[in-house]
Design a protein around this motif. Structure first.
Motif, mmCIF file in Angstrom:
data_model
loop_
_atom_site.group_PDB
_atom_site.id
_atom_site.type_symbol
_atom_site.label_atom_id
_atom_site.label_comp_id
_atom_site.label_asym_id
_atom_site.label_seq_id
_atom_site.Cartn_x
_atom_site.Cartn_y
_atom_site.Cartn_z
ATOM 1 N N GLY A 243 0.812 -1.208 0.000
ATOM 2 C CA GLY A 243 0.000 0.000 0.000
ATOM 3 C C GLY A 243 0.848 1.260 0.000
ATOM 4 N N ALA A 244 1.919 1.258 0.816
ATOM 5 C CA ALA A 244 2.812 2.418 0.860
ATOM 6 C C ALA A 244 3.505 2.616 -0.486
ATOM 7 C CB ALA A 244 3.843 2.241 1.972
ATOM 8 N N PHE A 245 3.900 1.515 -1.109
ATOM 9 C CA PHE A 245 4.582 1.607 -2.409
ATOM 10 C C PHE A 245 3.641 2.129 -3.489
ATOM 11 C CE2 PHE A 245 5.610 -0.365 -6.518
ATOM 12 C CZ PHE A 245 6.882 0.162 -6.728
ATOM 13 N N PHE B 80 0.391 2.038 12.441
ATOM 14 C CA PHE B 80 -0.204 1.830 11.118
ATOM 15 C C PHE B 80 -0.841 3.123 10.598
ATOM 16 C CE2 PHE B 80 -4.157 0.912 8.799
ATOM 17 C CZ PHE B 80 -3.657 0.238 7.704
ATOM 18 N N PHE B 81 -1.648 3.784 11.438
ATOM 19 C CA PHE B 81 -2.390 4.957 10.997
ATOM 20 C C PHE B 81 -1.569 6.244 11.002
ATOM 21 C CE2 PHE B 81 -6.310 2.501 12.161
ATOM 22 C CZ PHE B 81 -6.890 2.544 10.906
ATOM 23 N N TRP B 82 -0.618 6.362 11.950
ATOM 24 C CA TRP B 82 0.009 7.656 12.175
ATOM 25 C C TRP B 82 1.491 7.734 11.829
ATOM 26 C CZ3 TRP B 82 -2.776 11.829 12.800
ATOM 27 C CH2 TRP B 82 -4.082 11.702 13.288
ATOM 28 N N LEU B 83 2.153 6.628 11.556
ATOM 29 C CA LEU B 83 3.603 6.669 11.365
ATOM 30 C C LEU B 83 4.031 7.568 10.205
ATOM 31 C CD1 LEU B 83 6.373 5.776 12.267
ATOM 32 C CD2 LEU B 83 6.094 3.664 10.941
ATOM 33 N N PRO B 84 3.445 7.424 8.992
ATOM 34 C CA PRO B 84 3.870 8.334 7.912
ATOM 35 C C PRO B 84 3.619 9.809 8.268
ATOM 36 C CG PRO B 84 2.629 6.483 7.015
ATOM 37 C CD PRO B 84 2.452 6.442 8.507
ATOM 38 N N PHE B 85 2.485 10.086 8.906
ATOM 39 C CA PHE B 85 2.163 11.456 9.311
ATOM 40 C C PHE B 85 3.175 11.958 10.334
ATOM 41 C CE2 PHE B 85 -0.017 14.664 11.828
ATOM 42 C CZ PHE B 85 -0.649 15.437 10.868
ATOM 43 N N TYR B 86 3.540 11.091 11.300
ATOM 44 C CA TYR B 86 4.516 11.474 12.323
ATOM 45 C C TYR B 86 5.874 11.782 11.712
ATOM 46 C CZ TYR B 86 8.152 10.595 15.826
ATOM 47 O OH TYR B 86 9.265 10.684 16.613
ATOM 48 N N LEU B 87 6.334 10.929 10.800
ATOM 49 C CA LEU B 87 7.646 11.130 10.184
ATOM 50 C C LEU B 87 7.689 12.423 9.377
ATOM 51 C CD1 LEU B 87 8.358 7.470 8.983
ATOM 52 C CD2 LEU B 87 9.441 8.655 10.900
ATOM 53 N N GLU C 19 6.398 13.596 2.121
ATOM 54 C CA GLU C 19 5.408 12.549 2.375
ATOM 55 C C GLU C 19 5.784 11.228 1.707
ATOM 56 O OE1 GLU C 19 0.533 12.198 2.484
ATOM 57 O OE2 GLU C 19 1.488 13.573 1.080
ATOM 58 N N VAL C 20 6.305 11.293 0.490
ATOM 59 C CA VAL C 20 6.712 10.070 -0.212
ATOM 60 C C VAL C 20 7.843 9.377 0.539
ATOM 61 C CG1 VAL C 20 7.753 9.170 -2.317
ATOM 62 C CG2 VAL C 20 5.950 10.902 -2.465
ATOM 63 N N GLU C 21 8.817 10.144 1.028
ATOM 64 C CA GLU C 21 9.927 9.565 1.794
ATOM 65 C C GLU C 21 9.432 8.955 3.096
ATOM 66 O OE1 GLU C 21 12.415 12.959 2.267
ATOM 67 O OE2 GLU C 21 13.505 12.638 0.389
ATOM 68 N N ALA C 22 8.496 9.640 3.761
ATOM 69 C CA ALA C 22 7.941 9.120 5.018
ATOM 70 C C ALA C 22 7.189 7.813 4.779
ATOM 71 C CB ALA C 22 7.019 10.160 5.650
ATOM 72 N N ASP C 23 6.432 7.743 3.675
ATOM 73 C CA ASP C 23 5.692 6.521 3.349
ATOM 74 C C ASP C 23 6.642 5.334 3.185
ATOM 75 O OD1 ASP C 23 3.342 7.909 3.413
ATOM 76 O OD2 ASP C 23 3.137 8.097 1.236
#
Length: 519
Positions: A191-193, A335-342, A350-354
């Motif tokens: 999903g992240a990819f 799961f829900f917040w890690l990309p947002f946190y990074l 955002e792409v790098e965080a994902d």
């Protein structure tokens, strides 16, 4: 693999492989679709507010449409609503799990799975793609679609665990289910990819791609899945042998062994059966042939479906359900917040965080497989889980102080995923299957999906309440306080399974003493 599983591996056929792969990838596609929402939160927040914090115009909205359709005055309000959507999804998901488990034990599992996968894909498309294409921005519509999405997605997990329980017996279950339960983490990575690959075109295309993939997976599963060996005229793994060679004898699923040279009746063995008391381990008298298939069964009546409250009162179900409520809160917060946190905390794109967030799931994949293998060797589940969770509390503290270095952050994420994602995968898969097949419900096959729904449903209630708390704690106290909240919840998981840890530890001590005296 544990030595005791060598005979069991010889029982696998291409039907086992097909069941493994179809159930695995059906949940991979479901989680990829579910992960999309967390991967595009920054873009959605920008779309729902007048401007980004630096005052620049949003990337994915024409100016004239923008001012007319903004939902929130600032990013903080949008973030709180995103947390509320997570909680709404998980509460409806939890309610649906309690219902879906009962339905899955009474309706053809293939129909339920296909309905859930295709229905959820349609709702995700409407939520993230159709509303953007038609420029429909409405809080109540988003909430309604996310409630429906939670209910539809809840049909999948109890049913695929039940299918796996039908095909794969007790012996080696820790390793098989540990490997198989990586489906959620693989789905997160996929999903992240997918989301990061198309995010430059607009967040709506991330929803579009994952929804199409999930819908196609549901169609393939409908035409290709056999839900039980009974459909090809064989006994399922919960009733028949899980033949494992042990000193010239075979250990069968009833907890008995039979000399396959003579085919004579059962002889008591010291088989390892986690979660079962000595009283529950007493099995009915059954005869087996040389291939360890039952020749004569004491109970010839048709299996009954276990009621919801009867399943809730089964030994081990309540402690593991409560422990999973605490643990799933932590796991799903990542799961829900890690990309947002990074992205929010370190200022990374955002792409790098994902893509960096994938390392948490890599750790979870390895953790579930390795810890499942260890529990098979030990014959006990809870002591391994407790040790992993104790170490997880330390890793959470360490990760909360991670420097703004991507390599260090990725390494700490992988360690944290190993220690949190591993136990989470074990409880939701192998342990749920153990609980749904225990001897306390012998003769009642209709319990596996129900028990899995109870465990996962209770876990989802804890996770649902946690998502809004995460956004609230972060807005008031900051991210470091959020991680200390995770430490407390992880400790709560250990507290709830402490009685089971003590029981299994004392059983291991008695076994060791017995072997010592025999020597």
């Amino acid at each position: 693999m544990p030595p005791s599983c060598c005979g069991y591996l010889s029982q696998y056929t291409h039907h086992h492989l097909v069941a493994f792969l179809l159930t695995f990838f059906s949940y991979v596609f479901l989680h990829a679709s579910r992960k999309t929402f967390s991967n595009v939160k920054v873009s959605i927040s920008a779309q729902w507010t007048p401007s980004l914090q630096n005052g620049s115009a949003p990337a994915f909205s024409p100016g004239e449409t923008w001012e007319r359709n903004q939902l929130f005055a600032n990013e903080e309000e949008a973030t709180l609503f995103l947390g509320a959507l997570d909680s709404i999804f998980l509460f409806s998901y939890a309610v649906g799990l309690y219902l879906s488990g009962v339905i899955g034990d009474r309706v053809n599992l293939r129909y339920v799975l296909c309905f859930g996968l295709c229905g959820s894909a349609t709702v995700n498309f409407a939520f993230g793609t159709l509303t953007e294409w038609l420029h429909i921005y409405n809080v109540y519509l988003y909430c309604s679609l996310w409630v429906l999405n939670g209910l539809l997605q809840s049909t999948v997990w109890p049913c695929i665990v039940a299918v796996m329980g039908n095909w794969f017996g007790k012996t080696g279950r820790g390793f098989v289910f540990g490997l198989w339960s990586a489906c959620a983490s693989v789905g997160n990575i996929l999903g992240a990819f997918l989301a990061s690959s198309v995010l430059k075109y607009g967040y709506e295309y991330a929803f579009l791609v994952t929804s199409v993939v999930q819908f196609a997976g549901g169609v393939v599963l409908f035409f290709g899945l056999l839900t039980s060996p009974n459909e090809i005229g064989e006994e399922d793994a919960g009733e028949s042998s899980s033949a494992c060679v042990n000193n010239g004898k075979y250990l069968c699923a009833s907890g008995l062994s039979t000399d396959c040279q003579t085919g004579l009746g059962p002889v008591d063995t010291d088989a390892h059966w986690p979660l079962m008391s000595e009283e529950e381990d007493e099995a009915e008298e059954v005869e087996y042939d040389r291939n360890c298939h039952s020749v004569q069964r004491a109970d010839q009546g048709s299996p009954k479906a276990v009621g919801f409250f009867q399943a809730f009162c089964l030994p081990g179900v309540l402690p593991y359900s409560l422990a999973y409520a605490c643990l799933k809160l932590v796991n799903y917060s990542f799961f829900f917040w890690l990309p947002f946190y990074l992205s929010n905390n370190y200022g990374w794109k955002e792409v790098e965080a994902d893509r960096l967030s994938m390392w948490y799931d890599v750790g979870g994949i390895i953790g579930g497989t390795v810890q499942g293998l260890i529990t098979d060797f030990m014959g006990k589940r809870s002591p391994v889980l407790a040790l992993s969770l104790l170490l997880a509390m330390a890793s959470l503290v360490g990760y909360s102080h991670s420097p703004a270095d991507k390599t260090t952050n990725a390494a700490l994420l992988a360690i944290t995923g190993f220690l949190i994602g591993g136990p989470s995968n074990m409880i939701s898969s192998a342990i749920s299957a153990d609980l749904g097949r225990q001897d306390a419900i012998r003769g009642s096959r209709g319990a596996l999906a129900t028990v899995t729904g109870i465990v996962d449903g209770t876990g989802s209630i804890g996770a649902a309440g946690g998502q809004y708390l995460v956004s609230l704690i972060e807005s008031k106290l900051g991210w470091v306080s959020v991680f200390y909240f995770f430490v407390v919840m992880t400790g709560g998981s250990i507290v709830f399974i402490t009685p089971l840890i003590m029981t299994e530890a004392s059983a291991m001590w008695r076994e060791r003493q017995t072997r010592h005296h025999q020597l």
